[in-house]
Scaffold this motif. Sequence first.
Motif, mmCIF file in Angstrom:
data_model
loop_
_atom_site.group_PDB
_atom_site.id
_atom_site.type_symbol
_atom_site.label_atom_id
_atom_site.label_comp_id
_atom_site.label_asym_id
_atom_site.label_seq_id
_atom_site.Cartn_x
_atom_site.Cartn_y
_atom_site.Cartn_z
ATOM 1 N N PHE A 277 135.746 46.339 47.304
ATOM 2 C CA PHE A 277 134.295 46.360 46.616
ATOM 3 C C PHE A 277 134.064 45.804 45.403
ATOM 4 N N GLY B 149 124.706 56.791 55.109
ATOM 5 C CA GLY B 149 124.526 55.187 55.309
ATOM 6 C C GLY B 149 123.387 54.446 53.936
ATOM 7 N N LEU B 150 123.529 55.403 52.734
ATOM 8 C CA LEU B 150 122.695 54.883 51.755
ATOM 9 C C LEU B 150 123.475 54.560 50.601
ATOM 10 N N LEU C 101 125.803 52.418 49.626
ATOM 11 C CA LEU C 101 125.908 50.905 49.477
ATOM 12 C C LEU C 101 124.567 50.193 48.860
ATOM 13 N N LEU C 102 123.459 50.950 49.740
ATOM 14 C CA LEU C 102 122.179 50.410 49.528
ATOM 15 C C LEU C 102 121.709 50.799 47.864
ATOM 16 N N LEU D 66 126.073 45.961 55.803
ATOM 17 C CA LEU D 66 126.706 47.229 54.804
ATOM 18 C C LEU D 66 125.675 47.682 53.926
ATOM 19 N N ALA E 38 137.724 55.418 53.697
ATOM 20 C CA ALA E 38 138.368 54.442 54.066
ATOM 21 C C ALA E 38 139.971 54.729 54.499
ATOM 22 N N ASN F 20 133.796 56.026 48.920
ATOM 23 C CA ASN F 20 133.927 55.100 50.383
ATOM 24 C C ASN F 20 135.339 54.604 50.462
ATOM 25 N N GLY G 38 127.774 60.416 57.459
ATOM 26 C CA GLY G 38 127.609 59.605 56.479
ATOM 27 C C GLY G 38 125.938 59.498 56.521
ATOM 28 N N GLY H 194 139.982 48.231 56.848
ATOM 29 C CA GLY H 194 138.877 47.453 56.693
ATOM 30 C C GLY H 194 137.415 47.626 57.258
ATOM 31 N N ILE H 195 136.557 47.005 57.100
ATOM 32 C CA ILE H 195 135.279 47.172 57.473
ATOM 33 C C ILE H 195 135.165 46.951 59.059
ATOM 34 N N VAL I 230 129.448 46.959 61.431
ATOM 35 C CA VAL I 230 128.711 47.093 60.384
ATOM 36 C C VAL I 230 128.604 45.819 59.170
ATOM 37 N N VAL J 189 123.035 52.379 57.551
ATOM 38 C CA VAL J 189 123.990 51.930 58.185
ATOM 39 C C VAL J 189 125.242 52.706 57.729
ATOM 40 N N THR J 190 125.989 53.356 59.146
ATOM 41 C CA THR J 190 127.208 54.168 58.713
ATOM 42 C C THR J 190 127.980 54.380 59.897
ATOM 43 N N THR J 191 129.211 54.474 59.539
ATOM 44 C CA THR J 191 130.136 54.618 60.734
ATOM 45 C C THR J 191 130.711 56.075 60.756
HETATM 46 P P1 ADP Z 1 128.141 56.156 54.208
HETATM 47 O O1 ADP Z 1 129.329 56.391 53.264
HETATM 48 O O2 ADP Z 1 127.229 57.264 54.013
HETATM 49 O O3 ADP Z 1 128.407 55.761 55.420
HETATM 50 P P2 ADP Z 1 127.413 53.679 52.664
HETATM 51 O O4 ADP Z 1 126.390 52.990 52.399
HETATM 52 O O5 ADP Z 1 128.230 53.960 51.380
HETATM 53 O O6 ADP Z 1 127.271 54.982 53.426
HETATM 54 O O7 ADP Z 1 128.522 52.948 53.635
HETATM 55 C C1 ADP Z 1 128.000 52.252 54.886
HETATM 56 C C2 ADP Z 1 129.122 51.787 55.630
HETATM 57 O O8 ADP Z 1 130.060 50.677 55.407
HETATM 58 C C3 ADP Z 1 130.285 52.977 55.800
HETATM 59 O O9 ADP Z 1 130.018 54.091 56.835
HETATM 60 C C4 ADP Z 1 131.465 52.191 56.381
HETATM 61 O O10 ADP Z 1 131.511 52.081 57.850
HETATM 62 C C5 ADP Z 1 131.367 51.007 55.532
HETATM 63 N N1 ADP Z 1 132.354 51.137 54.477
HETATM 64 C C6 ADP Z 1 131.927 51.274 52.996
HETATM 65 N N2 ADP Z 1 132.777 51.322 52.308
HETATM 66 C C7 ADP Z 1 134.042 50.943 52.995
HETATM 67 C C8 ADP Z 1 135.591 50.673 52.761
HETATM 68 N N3 ADP Z 1 135.838 50.814 51.561
HETATM 69 N N4 ADP Z 1 136.241 50.349 53.896
HETATM 70 C C9 ADP Z 1 135.668 50.350 55.069
HETATM 71 N N5 ADP Z 1 134.428 50.368 55.434
HETATM 72 C C10 ADP Z 1 133.619 50.646 54.475
#
Ligand code: ADP
Length: 448
Positions: free
Chosen positions: A429, A400-401, A403-404, A387, A345, A341, A398, A378-379, A383, A392-394
């Motif tokens: 993180f 979006g799994l 972090l879960l 997070l 970023a 991640n 992705g 940054g985040i 989301v 949830v993904t940007t």
């Molecule tokens: P994915 O990587 O598949 O999107 P994650 O659950 O790992 O799924 O992350 C979810 C979302 O959290 C990411 O799509 C991103 O928007 C945000 N994110 C995670 N780590 C960071 C980071 N280090 N900096 C900024 N945003 C982050």
Amino acid sequence: MPRMADQRKTQPTRDRTSRSIRPRREIDRFESLVSELSAAMTRASAHEVDREIELWLGKISQALGLDRSGIYERDSSSDPVRTTHTWKRPNIPPLPRDFDPGKVLKRTTEYVLAGNQLVFSSPTGVPAELTDARDFVAQYGLKASAIIPMWAGDQVIGAAGFDRFRAAREWPSKLLDQLTLAVRLFGSAIERKQSEIALQAARSELRIASRRNMMSQLVASLVHEINQPLGAILSNLGGVTRLLSQKNTEPAMALAAVSDAIEDTKRTAEIIRRVRFMFKGHAERKIAIGIGELVTEVTKLIASEAALRKILMRVEISPFVKRVVGDRVQLQQCVLNLLINAFDAVRDGNSDRREVAITVASEKTGWVRISVCDNGPGIAPSVANRLFEPFVTTKSEGMGLGLLLTRSIVEQHGGRVWAAPNPERGTTFAFTLPIAQRKQSRAAKNHQ
Ligand code: ADP
């Protein structure tokens, strides 16, 4: 007291005044009890619901001078009816353990589960057509009952029964309305509990599925990684063959090509060793782990990825960090998820220096903290509050799994994970893990 109710019947003058006032007071009191019940049910978490319901069956029964109450549930019309919650006065016989209203009171059960109330103030009040209920009332000496279907949404999921053995009792309609409301509150709480259980089950399935997914992604990237040195080995050996077939007089060239091939073979073997290592013990297996070494291992695994993406990866591991007890593969996955991640970023940031730092340090007594700090953008606000929720993904690719999955693993290990913006740029993180107690450490070692 029930006896007084009987006596009142034989004393008409006192009866008239007390009778009109008593039910009203009883209803008023009961109404406020039901509002308390409503608040308690809203407050109760899923795992507290059953305990609360039994507590409130008791409160309701005592408030109405009843002797026994119970809740009966049925999952579907083809399933048996189960007694799930009961309350009774100490001197009242309990229902037999294997009491199955669906069998003993088949007709009555169907009648109630079809959405009808069965309410009688004395044994003669049981409707004639419910013969099984008549027999039951006569056999067990029931004097009055209110059996109320339990709704959850637009479905009857069971029933609640409120019984009196010591004397008959009236059920004023306002009181019945309140009792019906109380049973509906029970029904909603049970439904909420069940859907939370289903959600937890779905989450754990998701956890397994997503872990598989992560693994297959990892395999894909590692296969890619192995293909590189294999290609180099092939071209070096091709060169050597050419040199030999041309009866080359410069052995140094051939030697250099062969030693390159040896180095690449070593690299490939090392990659394979690491992959095998990651897959070994895929099933959850807790052992004492040097978390610093684990982090180093993961960073080595993705060092080439960092180089490819032109990311400066710093690794700071405090020598004072003690061992933790955990599942090696799962913890590797957490570290890997956070690092990937962070890599994503910094790629998205416009900074010309892409930096990711991973730190392992002692947290407050008994804990270790693993932090991954990046200088990305940054985040994304869209989301920021979600997070750790699934899907949830940007990122266009992705899932979006990540972090879960990370959170569920960390929490299974007794720690917690969070994200915080850095003062200047990017995000950190971090997650914590409890350090192994000496006994745990020994036990886990023996288990190895
Ligand atoms: P994915 O990587 O598949 O999107 P994650 O659950 O790992 O799924 O992350 C979810 C979302 O959290 C990411 O799509 C991103 O928007 C945000 N994110 C995670 N780590 C960071 C980071 N280090 N900096 C900024 N945003 C982050």
